[in-house]
Design a protein around this motif. Structure first.
Motif, PDB file in Angstrom:
ATOM      1  N   HIS A 112      67.059 -58.649 -79.262  1.00 35.25           N
ATOM      2  CA  HIS A 112      67.050 -60.009 -79.064  1.00 35.25           C
ATOM      3  C   HIS A 112      67.755 -60.535 -78.049  1.00 35.25           C
ATOM      4  N   PHE A 113      66.997 -61.398 -77.226  1.00 36.47           N
ATOM      5  CA  PHE A 113      67.896 -61.847 -75.731  1.00 36.47           C
ATOM      6  C   PHE A 113      67.648 -63.334 -75.902  1.00 36.47           C
ATOM      7  N   LYS A 114      68.632 -63.862 -75.556  1.00 38.43           N
ATOM      8  CA  LYS A 114      68.928 -65.499 -75.587  1.00 38.43           C
ATOM      9  C   LYS A 114      69.961 -65.882 -74.810  1.00 38.43           C
ATOM     10  N   ASN A 115      69.806 -66.681 -73.687  1.00 35.46           N
ATOM     11  CA  ASN A 115      70.979 -67.110 -72.989  1.00 35.46           C
ATOM     12  C   ASN A 115      71.786 -65.993 -72.510  1.00 35.46           C
ATOM     13  N   GLY A 116      71.243 -64.879 -71.697  1.00 30.93           N
ATOM     14  CA  GLY A 116      72.132 -63.869 -71.266  1.00 30.93           C
ATOM     15  C   GLY A 116      72.655 -62.876 -72.167  1.00 30.93           C
ATOM     16  N   ALA A 117      72.472 -63.167 -73.415  1.00 32.79           N
ATOM     17  CA  ALA A 117      73.108 -62.153 -74.563  1.00 32.79           C
ATOM     18  C   ALA A 117      72.052 -61.507 -75.305  1.00 32.79           C
ATOM     19  N   LEU A 118      72.122 -60.230 -74.667  1.00 32.24           N
ATOM     20  CA  LEU A 118      71.156 -59.188 -75.377  1.00 32.24           C
ATOM     21  C   LEU A 118      71.940 -58.354 -76.633  1.00 32.24           C
ATOM     22  N   THR A 139      80.551 -57.085 -72.060  1.00 32.28           N
ATOM     23  CA  THR A 139      80.241 -58.008 -71.074  1.00 32.28           C
ATOM     24  C   THR A 139      80.357 -57.403 -69.722  1.00 32.28           C
ATOM     25  N   ARG A 140      79.567 -57.948 -68.920  1.00 34.68           N
ATOM     26  CA  ARG A 140      79.216 -57.502 -67.454  1.00 34.68           C
ATOM     27  C   ARG A 140      80.599 -57.120 -66.546  1.00 34.68           C
ATOM     28  N   GLY A 141      80.895 -56.104 -65.955  1.00 33.80           N
ATOM     29  CA  GLY A 141      81.891 -55.827 -65.182  1.00 33.80           C
ATOM     30  C   GLY A 141      83.082 -55.256 -66.010  1.00 33.80           C
ATOM     31  N   LYS A 142      82.838 -54.919 -67.048  1.00 31.56           N
ATOM     32  CA  LYS A 142      83.925 -54.005 -67.754  1.00 31.56           C
ATOM     33  C   LYS A 142      83.679 -52.656 -67.980  1.00 31.56           C
ATOM     34  N   LEU A 145      71.355 -51.256 -68.669  1.00 26.91           N
ATOM     35  CA  LEU A 145      70.828 -52.553 -69.001  1.00 26.91           C
ATOM     36  C   LEU A 145      71.188 -53.849 -68.360  1.00 26.91           C
ATOM     37  N   PHE A 146      72.572 -53.353 -67.835  1.00 24.89           N
ATOM     38  CA  PHE A 146      73.151 -54.426 -67.047  1.00 24.89           C
ATOM     39  C   PHE A 146      72.643 -54.546 -65.441  1.00 24.89           C
ATOM     40  N   GLN A 147      71.652 -53.650 -65.221  1.00 26.83           N
ATOM     41  CA  GLN A 147      70.824 -53.736 -63.999  1.00 26.83           C
ATOM     42  C   GLN A 147      69.801 -54.902 -63.984  1.00 26.83           C
ATOM     43  N   PHE A 148      69.485 -55.471 -64.939  1.00 24.42           N
ATOM     44  CA  PHE A 148      68.823 -56.744 -65.468  1.00 24.42           C
ATOM     45  C   PHE A 148      69.576 -57.769 -65.085  1.00 24.42           C
ATOM     46  N   ILE A 149      69.609 -58.549 -64.039  1.00 24.02           N
ATOM     47  CA  ILE A 149      70.568 -59.681 -63.835  1.00 24.02           C
ATOM     48  C   ILE A 149      70.688 -60.566 -64.836  1.00 24.02           C
ATOM     49  N   GLU A 150      69.637 -60.990 -65.511  1.00 21.03           N
ATOM     50  CA  GLU A 150      69.734 -62.022 -66.467  1.00 21.03           C
ATOM     51  C   GLU A 150      70.515 -61.645 -67.796  1.00 21.03           C
ATOM     52  N   VAL A 151      70.768 -60.468 -67.769  1.00 20.78           N
ATOM     53  CA  VAL A 151      71.812 -59.843 -69.000  1.00 20.78           C
ATOM     54  C   VAL A 151      73.331 -60.032 -68.641  1.00 20.78           C
ATOM     55  N   GLU A 152      73.910 -60.781 -69.259  1.00 20.45           N
ATOM     56  CA  GLU A 152      75.368 -60.948 -69.177  1.00 20.45           C
ATOM     57  C   GLU A 152      76.133 -60.225 -70.096  1.00 20.45           C
ATOM     58  N   THR A 153      75.873 -59.991 -71.328  1.00 17.71           N
ATOM     59  CA  THR A 153      76.481 -59.571 -72.313  1.00 17.71           C
ATOM     60  C   THR A 153      75.509 -58.437 -73.230  1.00 17.71           C
ATOM     61  N   ILE A 154      76.145 -57.433 -73.916  1.00 17.42           N
ATOM     62  CA  ILE A 154      75.243 -56.638 -74.760  1.00 17.42           C
ATOM     63  C   ILE A 154      75.919 -56.358 -75.968  1.00 17.42           C
TER      64      ILE A 154
END
Length: 194
Positions: free
Chosen positions: A125-131, A191-194, A159-168
């Protein structure tokens, strides 16, 4: 005269029967004139059956192809190495599914998958940057602490190489577990960057 009465009676029976099927018809207690019955009967008799029309073809989503970086372990299980893998997809969910499946296989002996083929991706599921990924992982797919950390890194880096993904958020059988394999902490969400 008897013929007109017989026709009127027959029409009344036909209309009463048709009225049972049509809930929008007049209430049974209301009076209906002979002309109204005849006009309804003529109308009903002259209405043609709707013709079957061919359904309009459903537009198919455009299939896109993209080369992504997928991360695997080296043969010694000490570090991650990347490889370019081509995936095909039509929707964002298919894109993330294809990326996850790419983590599970390698044709190169120098690139060892950290995500076993036994691990089933149940939903994406992907919505508003959250995968959110929901997996089923049998005990046979669990690894040691070093491999668990590398597996989580491989997943997030891929998965974070997709720029729209902000959290997993990685769920196991729909649950947020404290650890994926029992050794390393599993954040909810990552979260991205951790």
């Amino acid at each position: 005269m008897n013929t007109k009465i017989a026709i009127a009676a027959l029409l009344l029976i036909v209309m009463t029967t048709a009225g049972c099927a049509d809930k929008s018809s007049a209430h049974p207690a209301q009076e209906v004139s002979l002309e109204a019955i005849q006009s309804k009967t003529v109308t009903a008799a002259t209405v043609e059956e709707p013709q079957q029309t061919a359904e309009a073809p459903v537009p198919t989503a455009e299939v896109k192809t993209r080369t992504i970086e997928v991360f695997f372990s080296d043969p010694q299980g000490e570090k991650l190495n990347k490889a370019g893998v081509q995936i095909s997809f039509s929707t964002p969910a298919q894109k993330y599914t294809a990326a996850f499946k790419a983590l599970q296989q390698s044709d190169n002996a120098e690139l060892t998958p950290l995500w076993s083929k036994e691990i089933e991706l149940k939903s994406v599921h992907f919505k508003n940057g959250a995968l959110t990924l929901d997996i089923h992982m049998p005990d046979t797919a669990r690894q040691g602490s070093g491999s668990e950390i590398l597996a989580l890194d491989a997943l997030t880096w891929t998965l974070f190489q997709f720029i729209e993904v902000e959290t997993i958020d990685l769920l196991v059988d729909g649950k947020q577990l404290e650890s994926l394999m029992g050794h390393a902490d599993l954040e909810h969400p990552i979260t991205r960057g951790k």
